[in-house]
Design a protein around this motif. Structure first.
Motif, mmCIF file in Angstrom:
data_model
loop_
_atom_site.group_PDB
_atom_site.id
_atom_site.type_symbol
_atom_site.label_atom_id
_atom_site.label_comp_id
_atom_site.label_asym_id
_atom_site.label_seq_id
_atom_site.Cartn_x
_atom_site.Cartn_y
_atom_site.Cartn_z
ATOM 1 N N THR A 141 7.992 10.787 -20.920
ATOM 2 C CA THR A 141 7.402 10.464 -22.218
ATOM 3 C C THR A 141 8.413 9.878 -23.195
ATOM 4 O OG1 THR A 141 7.764 12.722 -23.034
ATOM 5 C CG2 THR A 141 5.639 12.252 -21.968
ATOM 6 N N GLU A 142 9.711 10.049 -22.895
ATOM 7 C CA GLU A 142 10.752 9.480 -23.751
ATOM 8 C C GLU A 142 12.082 9.562 -23.014
ATOM 9 O OE1 GLU A 142 10.986 10.395 -28.196
ATOM 10 O OE2 GLU A 142 12.786 11.404 -27.453
ATOM 11 N N ALA A 143 12.976 8.595 -23.267
ATOM 12 C CA ALA A 143 14.290 8.620 -22.626
ATOM 13 C C ALA A 143 15.319 7.974 -23.534
ATOM 14 C CB ALA A 143 14.250 7.895 -21.284
ATOM 15 N N GLU A 144 16.577 8.421 -23.399
ATOM 16 C CA GLU A 144 17.714 7.800 -24.066
ATOM 17 C C GLU A 144 18.602 7.168 -23.011
ATOM 18 O OE1 GLU A 144 18.938 10.075 -28.085
ATOM 19 O OE2 GLU A 144 19.245 11.249 -26.256
ATOM 20 N N LEU A 145 18.771 5.837 -23.102
ATOM 21 C CA LEU A 145 19.504 5.089 -22.089
ATOM 22 C C LEU A 145 20.785 4.504 -22.663
ATOM 23 C CD1 LEU A 145 16.476 3.119 -20.594
ATOM 24 C CD2 LEU A 145 17.436 5.272 -19.788
ATOM 25 N N ALA A 146 21.796 4.393 -21.801
ATOM 26 C CA ALA A 146 23.098 3.872 -22.233
ATOM 27 C C ALA A 146 23.016 2.388 -22.564
ATOM 28 C CB ALA A 146 24.130 4.102 -21.129
ATOM 29 N N ILE A 147 23.711 1.989 -23.626
ATOM 30 C CA ILE A 147 23.789 0.575 -24.009
ATOM 31 C C ILE A 147 25.260 0.186 -24.159
ATOM 32 C CG2 ILE A 147 21.527 0.466 -25.095
ATOM 33 C CD1 ILE A 147 22.872 0.903 -27.797
ATOM 34 N N ILE A 148 25.507 -1.107 -24.129
ATOM 35 C CA ILE A 148 26.866 -1.638 -24.283
ATOM 36 C C ILE A 148 26.827 -2.782 -25.294
ATOM 37 C CG2 ILE A 148 27.620 -1.021 -21.960
ATOM 38 C CD1 ILE A 148 27.094 -3.944 -21.131
ATOM 39 N N ASP A 149 27.997 -3.198 -25.727
ATOM 40 C CA ASP A 149 28.084 -4.370 -26.601
ATOM 41 C C ASP A 149 27.699 -5.616 -25.806
ATOM 42 O OD1 ASP A 149 28.978 -2.872 -28.734
ATOM 43 O OD2 ASP A 149 31.098 -3.188 -28.266
ATOM 44 N N TYR A 150 26.914 -6.482 -26.426
ATOM 45 C CA TYR A 150 26.539 -7.736 -25.773
ATOM 46 C C TYR A 150 27.711 -8.714 -25.839
ATOM 47 C CZ TYR A 150 24.269 -12.130 -24.695
ATOM 48 O OH TYR A 150 23.943 -13.330 -24.110
ATOM 49 N N GLU A 151 27.988 -9.353 -24.710
ATOM 50 C CA GLU A 151 29.034 -10.369 -24.666
ATOM 51 C C GLU A 151 28.449 -11.676 -24.145
ATOM 52 O OE1 GLU A 151 33.090 -9.121 -23.506
ATOM 53 O OE2 GLU A 151 32.165 -7.254 -22.855
ATOM 54 N N ASP A 152 29.101 -12.762 -24.459
ATOM 55 C CA ASP A 152 28.618 -14.080 -24.059
ATOM 56 C C ASP A 152 29.092 -14.375 -22.637
ATOM 57 O OD1 ASP A 152 27.465 -16.549 -24.064
ATOM 58 O OD2 ASP A 152 29.054 -17.519 -25.222
ATOM 59 N N TRP A 153 28.366 -13.850 -21.656
ATOM 60 C CA TRP A 153 28.737 -14.012 -20.250
ATOM 61 C C TRP A 153 28.541 -15.463 -19.812
ATOM 62 C CZ3 TRP A 153 30.982 -9.624 -19.010
ATOM 63 C CH2 TRP A 153 30.544 -8.439 -19.610
ATOM 64 N N LYS A 154 29.541 -16.016 -19.142
ATOM 65 C CA LYS A 154 29.465 -17.388 -18.646
ATOM 66 C C LYS A 154 29.278 -17.361 -17.125
ATOM 67 C CE LYS A 154 30.536 -19.134 -22.721
ATOM 68 N NZ LYS A 154 29.519 -19.819 -23.562
ATOM 69 N N ASP A 155 28.266 -18.065 -16.635
ATOM 70 C CA ASP A 155 28.057 -18.183 -15.191
ATOM 71 C C ASP A 155 29.036 -19.190 -14.622
ATOM 72 O OD1 ASP A 155 25.982 -16.345 -14.880
ATOM 73 O OD2 ASP A 155 24.472 -17.802 -15.485
ATOM 74 N N GLN A 156 29.719 -18.791 -13.552
ATOM 75 C CA GLN A 156 30.730 -19.652 -12.932
ATOM 76 C C GLN A 156 30.530 -19.691 -11.422
ATOM 77 O OE1 GLN A 156 34.679 -18.377 -14.539
ATOM 78 N NE2 GLN A 156 33.408 -17.179 -15.924
ATOM 79 N N LEU A 157 30.739 -20.866 -10.856
ATOM 80 C CA LEU A 157 30.528 -21.075 -9.429
ATOM 81 C C LEU A 157 31.865 -21.272 -8.724
ATOM 82 C CD1 LEU A 157 28.696 -21.648 -6.965
ATOM 83 C CD2 LEU A 157 28.551 -24.021 -7.746
ATOM 84 N N ILE A 158 32.072 -20.495 -7.672
ATOM 85 C CA ILE A 158 33.253 -20.633 -6.821
ATOM 86 C C ILE A 158 32.766 -21.039 -5.433
ATOM 87 C CG2 ILE A 158 35.303 -19.500 -5.893
ATOM 88 C CD1 ILE A 158 34.968 -17.405 -8.159
ATOM 89 N N ARG A 159 33.080 -22.250 -4.998
ATOM 90 C CA ARG A 159 32.657 -22.742 -3.683
ATOM 91 C C ARG A 159 33.727 -22.411 -2.649
ATOM 92 N NH1 ARG A 159 32.071 -26.973 -7.253
ATOM 93 N NH2 ARG A 159 29.932 -27.492 -7.886
ATOM 94 N N LEU A 160 33.284 -21.921 -1.491
ATOM 95 C CA LEU A 160 34.222 -21.497 -0.455
ATOM 96 C C LEU A 160 33.764 -22.003 0.912
ATOM 97 C CD1 LEU A 160 34.491 -17.854 -1.798
ATOM 98 C CD2 LEU A 160 36.292 -19.578 -1.953
#
Length: 352
Positions: A141-160
């Motif tokens: 009926t109710e829950a308290e969940l952990a949160i974190i600071d939002y950061e500007d995550w950048k998607d990066q591609l590593i080709r192998l």
């Protein structure tokens, strides 16, 4: 609930029903308790967000991000799933490379549950009696969940070029876990399908990293959040040209991933697609590895798995087959007996 208990009528609490393993599909004729119209509450402090189970994850993320925060871990079905359903049925998701399971390391501060025998507030480790229990131990009926600071995550591609390079770089990335939101591994066949019209060049093997640090070529692949974990094989069922589409999933250590995937690729080459979500479970890097192919090819894949001693398939409608820590399972059984002594809540999903 009291009426159902008196007449021994099974009762199944249901959120948005986005799970791929049937937790809220009743085994017995049941009354379905739809939680979606429950009053929505979202309240925040520095470390926790308090919510009612009906709140959509996307709505919660929007609320948090306007305040510079986000959920520590959330599922790829965030745009349709409810938080109550995720707590009761989910385990990993976006953020699992940093934090593991959403309920690990005090991921749930407290949870209020309605059982047949009364109302309960569980704190700390006791919340694990409800997380991943598929509603068998009570209705959230109710829950308290952990949160974190939002950061500007950048998607990066590593080709192998080969799997050895993939495993080597994953070990290296493990040193920067706190600064990496998520990692996926895609073979050429998988990424060329989902990244079509979005990528100029795809490698034989591809590691995609969302981080505030610089590891590879920055690309715009935000859509991959919606293709993580279970979402990838649902999406691939529409994109591939396999006539008899099928998939299997295994949780593999880095060494097992290298051995198994190498053999599968040598046997089937481009006739199998590989997708991996990289996460941290109990301090170890684990790859949620998806094998996608025509169903007839899985005799080969399964024979390789068995030879390597990996028969476990993570999809099961019974909680006992999915919970990988005995103490959590025993905690669920303990509270099941306390909260639901006549086993009316989602019966058949938790073996006592």
């Amino acid at each position: 609930m009291k009426l159902c208990d008196e007449y021994r009528i099974p009762l199944v609490p249901r959120g948005a029903g986005t799970s791929t393993i049937g937790q809220v599909l009743p085994i017995y004729s049941s009354i379905i308790l739809d939680m979606n119209d429950m009053k929505e509450v979202i309240e925040i402090d520095d470390k926790w967000v308090k919510v009612t189970p009906s709140v959509k994850i996307l709505r919660t993320l929007d609320y948090l991000r306007r305040r510079g925060k986000e959920l520590r871990v959330y599922p790829s079905s965030f745009y349709i799933a409810t938080l109550g359903g995720y707590i009761a049925g989910g385990d990993v998701g976006i953020g699992s490379f940093q934090y593991g399971y959403h309920f690990d390391n005090n991921g749930i501060n407290s949870v209020r549950v309605l059982g047949v025998t009364g109302k309960y507030t569980l704190n700390g480790k006791d919340t694990l009696a409800v997380a991943q229990a598929a509603g068998t131990t009570g209705v959230i009926t109710e829950a308290e969940l952990a949160i974190i600071d939002y950061e500007d995550w950048k998607d990066q591609l590593i080709r192998l070029n080969d799997l050895e390079e993939v495993v080597k770089i994953l070990k290296k990335l493990g040193e920067f876990r706190s600064k990496i939101r998520r990692i996926t591994v895609e073979d050429y066949e998988a990424l060329s399908l989902v990244g079509k019209d979005r990528l100029d060049k795809v490698g034989k093997w591809n590691v995609i990293v969302a981080s505030t640090l610089s590891f590879g070529e920055e690309v715009n692949l935000r859509f991959l959040d919606e293709l993580a974990f279970a979402a990838i094989y649902v999406t691939m069922s529409k994109l591939t040209k396999f006539k008899d589409y099928f998939y299997e999933v295994r949780l593999l250590s880095l060494d097992s991933f290298l051995r198994v995937v190498k053999q599968v690729k040598e046997a089937l080459n481009s006739n199998v697609l590989i997708h991996g979500d990289v996460m941290t479970l109990r301090g170890e890097i684990i790859i949620y590895t998806v094998f996608i192919s025509d169903k007839s090819n899985f005799e080969i894949i399964d024979s390789i798995m068995l030879k390597e001693g990996i028969p476990f398939e993570i999809h099961s409608i019974e909680v006992n087959d999915r919970v990988d820590e005995e103490y959590r399972l025993e905690l669920m059984k303990k509270y099941k007996r306390i909260m639901d002594p006549h086993n009316i809540l989602n019966p058949g999903k938790l073996r006592l």
